[in-house]
Design a protein around this motif. Structure first.
Motif, mmCIF file in Angstrom:
data_model
loop_
_atom_site.group_PDB
_atom_site.id
_atom_site.type_symbol
_atom_site.label_atom_id
_atom_site.label_comp_id
_atom_site.label_asym_id
_atom_site.label_seq_id
_atom_site.Cartn_x
_atom_site.Cartn_y
_atom_site.Cartn_z
ATOM 1 N N UNK A 111 30.218 -3.432 1.875
ATOM 2 C CA UNK A 111 28.896 -2.497 1.552
ATOM 3 C C UNK A 111 27.674 -2.967 1.360
ATOM 4 N N UNK A 112 27.249 -3.857 1.787
ATOM 5 C CA UNK A 112 26.263 -4.855 1.678
ATOM 6 C C UNK A 112 25.540 -4.678 2.996
ATOM 7 N N UNK A 113 26.385 -4.056 4.154
ATOM 8 C CA UNK A 113 25.672 -3.527 5.438
ATOM 9 C C UNK A 113 25.163 -2.106 4.551
ATOM 10 N N UNK A 114 25.945 -1.741 3.840
ATOM 11 C CA UNK A 114 25.403 -0.126 3.914
ATOM 12 C C UNK A 114 24.345 -0.213 2.347
ATOM 13 N N UNK A 115 23.849 -1.220 1.748
ATOM 14 C CA UNK A 115 23.161 -0.408 1.028
ATOM 15 C C UNK A 115 21.837 -1.199 2.148
ATOM 16 N N UNK A 116 22.132 -2.230 3.157
ATOM 17 C CA UNK A 116 20.908 -2.929 3.766
ATOM 18 C C UNK A 116 20.482 -1.744 4.117
ATOM 19 N N UNK A 117 21.219 -1.055 4.880
ATOM 20 C CA UNK A 117 20.873 0.103 5.932
ATOM 21 C C UNK A 117 19.798 1.119 5.232
ATOM 22 N N UNK A 118 20.054 1.542 4.027
ATOM 23 C CA UNK A 118 19.225 2.482 3.144
ATOM 24 C C UNK A 118 18.316 2.270 2.170
ATOM 25 N N UNK A 119 18.595 0.559 2.308
ATOM 26 C CA UNK A 119 17.304 0.037 1.340
ATOM 27 C C UNK A 119 16.366 -0.121 2.460
ATOM 28 N N UNK A 120 16.611 -1.056 3.705
ATOM 29 C CA UNK A 120 15.264 -1.674 4.652
ATOM 30 C C UNK A 120 14.803 -0.242 4.774
ATOM 31 N N UNK A 121 15.954 1.177 5.121
ATOM 32 C CA UNK A 121 14.717 2.448 5.205
ATOM 33 C C UNK A 121 13.205 2.717 4.632
ATOM 34 N N UNK A 122 13.891 2.372 3.100
ATOM 35 C CA UNK A 122 12.613 2.889 2.495
ATOM 36 C C UNK A 122 11.702 1.851 2.537
ATOM 37 N N UNK A 123 12.495 0.485 2.715
ATOM 38 C CA UNK A 123 11.183 -1.096 2.813
ATOM 39 C C UNK A 123 10.148 -0.157 3.533
ATOM 40 N N UNK A 124 10.990 0.225 4.433
ATOM 41 C CA UNK A 124 9.834 0.511 6.337
ATOM 42 C C UNK A 124 9.008 1.615 5.940
ATOM 43 N N UNK A 125 9.188 2.284 4.941
ATOM 44 C CA UNK A 125 8.779 4.030 5.020
ATOM 45 C C UNK A 125 7.673 2.934 4.213
ATOM 46 N N UNK A 126 7.666 2.493 2.981
ATOM 47 C CA UNK A 126 7.096 2.219 1.722
ATOM 48 C C UNK A 126 5.479 1.660 2.783
ATOM 49 N N UNK A 127 6.567 0.459 3.513
ATOM 50 C CA UNK A 127 5.528 -0.614 3.571
ATOM 51 C C UNK A 127 4.652 -0.392 4.210
ATOM 52 N N UNK A 128 5.212 0.523 5.925
ATOM 53 C CA UNK A 128 4.329 0.975 6.549
ATOM 54 C C UNK A 128 3.722 2.404 6.348
ATOM 55 N N UNK A 129 3.739 2.601 5.345
ATOM 56 C CA UNK A 129 2.365 3.647 5.292
ATOM 57 C C UNK A 129 1.549 3.091 4.869
ATOM 58 N N UNK A 130 1.062 2.145 4.543
ATOM 59 C CA UNK A 130 -0.215 1.500 4.371
ATOM 60 C C UNK A 130 -1.449 1.738 6.335
ATOM 61 N N UNK A 131 -0.558 1.518 6.964
ATOM 62 C CA UNK A 131 -0.725 1.688 8.602
ATOM 63 C C UNK A 131 -1.108 2.547 9.705
ATOM 64 N N UNK A 132 -0.158 3.419 9.320
ATOM 65 C CA UNK A 132 -0.083 4.628 9.960
ATOM 66 C C UNK A 132 -1.097 5.884 10.280
#
Ligand code: R7I
Ligand code: MG
Ligand code: MG
Length: 349
Positions: free
Chosen positions: A6-27
């Protein structure tokens, strides 16, 4: 956690959101100095920033539609998923969607449309889009299907609702496979991981439609395999500059120029690297490294975040980072639901 925990499942979806949100700054930024990236990331630690201050973009908006559709329909339902994309777009059109895909999303806003794949086929003079919009939302397919044949099949169909060019939908297949393998713990052996992806994509790219698109677009015969071989070459080198990564793999909006790049970011950051803070662990390194590449940073960090999150697990995501990102909590809950439904392995023997 163990394979498919379950930790891997949660990591996958939370990691994706995190990347999108923090990456938006430099798109779209051409060059991003590491100083600016670190300043941005360190700023997430401030207590008084408030919650959900970084908004998610189309990458997460569409991923949420994929998740909701897979959960409520208990499998892949093309009509439902297509309509869900269209409805989400009409409710929240300002999330930074690609300029071409908007046409598709408007046409899909008709309930019970007969052929939901048709609007995507009409894009770009009938060849379809090769953008990374199918790949950016592909992670949930790896959490909804256990069999890797199913992961490939449904990631492809899910992408084809907006991206009918093989250089678009095969990027989604590759991204979903990378998350699938990572969930199983395959990143413990990076060389085996990349070889496996190459092997899978050789089969995928030998299909006639893929050969034809590659010819038409003047790409090499097996475009994704070709790029994955470059990833492998870069992995074997001691020193790799940002410029080399960009020129070998790309950092653009085409799936071909971003999915292999995201995979490389994850592989490169499995180890401590010069130029990245020593106190950063793998998840943080992957985020920082995806951002310094510039270009399509929200999407590359989103895809890399999903693969890395499936490897390190949700506990590797700094709490403060998660709190800053709109939709991180929802992603976490959705991952738990998907995990509950993940088909159990048949008993051995
Ligand atoms: O692929 P798509 O959903 O865009 C995703 C990107 C991500 O970076 C998101 O974060 C967001 O910023 O957008 O949207 P499309 O409109 O299908 O493709 C994106 C862009 O790629 C298009 O607007 C075109 O500029 C380009 N593109 C093409 N150009 C010429 N010929 C995609 N396919 C073609 C093509 O066949
Ligand atoms: Mg985006
Ligand atoms: Mg983007």
């Amino acid at each position: 956690g163990g394979p498919a925990s379950i930790a891997r499942f949660r990591g996958a979806l939370v990691g994706a959101v995190l990347g999108d949100c923090v990456g938006g700054e430099f798109e779209g930024a051409e060059e991003v100095p590491m100083d600016r990236v670190l300043q941005h990331l360190n700023g997430l630690q401030d207590e008084d920033r408030g919650e959900g201050i970084l908004q998610y973009s189309d990458d997460t908006a569409m991923t949420r539609c994929v998740v909701q559709s897979l959960l409520t329909r208990a499998g892949f339902d093309e009509q439902d998923m297509a309509y869900s994309f269209a409805k989400e777009y009409s409710l929240s059109p300002g999330r930074g969607y690609g300029s071409g895909v908007i046409q598709v999303l408007k046409k899909l806003r008709v309930p019970k449309l007969n052929d939901v794949f048709q609007p995507a086929r009409a894009q770009f003079n009938g060849r379809g889009s090769f953008g990374n919009g199918g790949a950016m939302r592909a992670a949930p397919f790896a959490l909804a299907f256990r069999d890797h044949g199913d992961v490939k099949r449904y990631a492809r169909l899910g992408a084809m609702l907006t991206h009918s060019c093989s250089l678009g939908y095969n990027g989604a297949v590759l991204q979903a496979l990378a998350v699938h393998l990572s969930l199983q713990g395959a990143l413990d052996r990076p060389h085996k991981f990349i070889n496996r992806l190459i092997m899978e994509m050789e089969e995928v790219e030998s299909e006639e439609a893929a050969r034809q698109d590659a010819r038409l677009l003047k790409e090499s015969e097996f475009p994704f395999c070709d790029r994955l071989h470059r990833v492998k070459d870069l992995m074997e080198r001691n020193q790799v500059s940002i410029e080399e990564v960009i020129s070998e793999l790309g950092n653009g909006i085409a799936a071909l120029h971003s999915v292999p790049t995201a995979i490389f970011c994850v592989l490169h950051c499995l180890e401590v690297r010069e130029g990245l803070p020593e106190n950063y662990r793998g998840m943080e390194r992957t985020m920082a490294y995806s951002l310094v590449l510039g270009g399509d940073t929200d999407t590359i960090a989103c895809m890399g975040g999903a693969i890395a999150g499936a490897h390190y697990g949700v506990d590797a995501v700094p709490n403060a980072w998660g709190r800053c990102c709109e939709g991180a909590d929802d992603a976490d809950r959705s991952a738990e639901h998907l995990h509950k439904l993940y088909p159990r392995l048949p008993p051995e023997g």
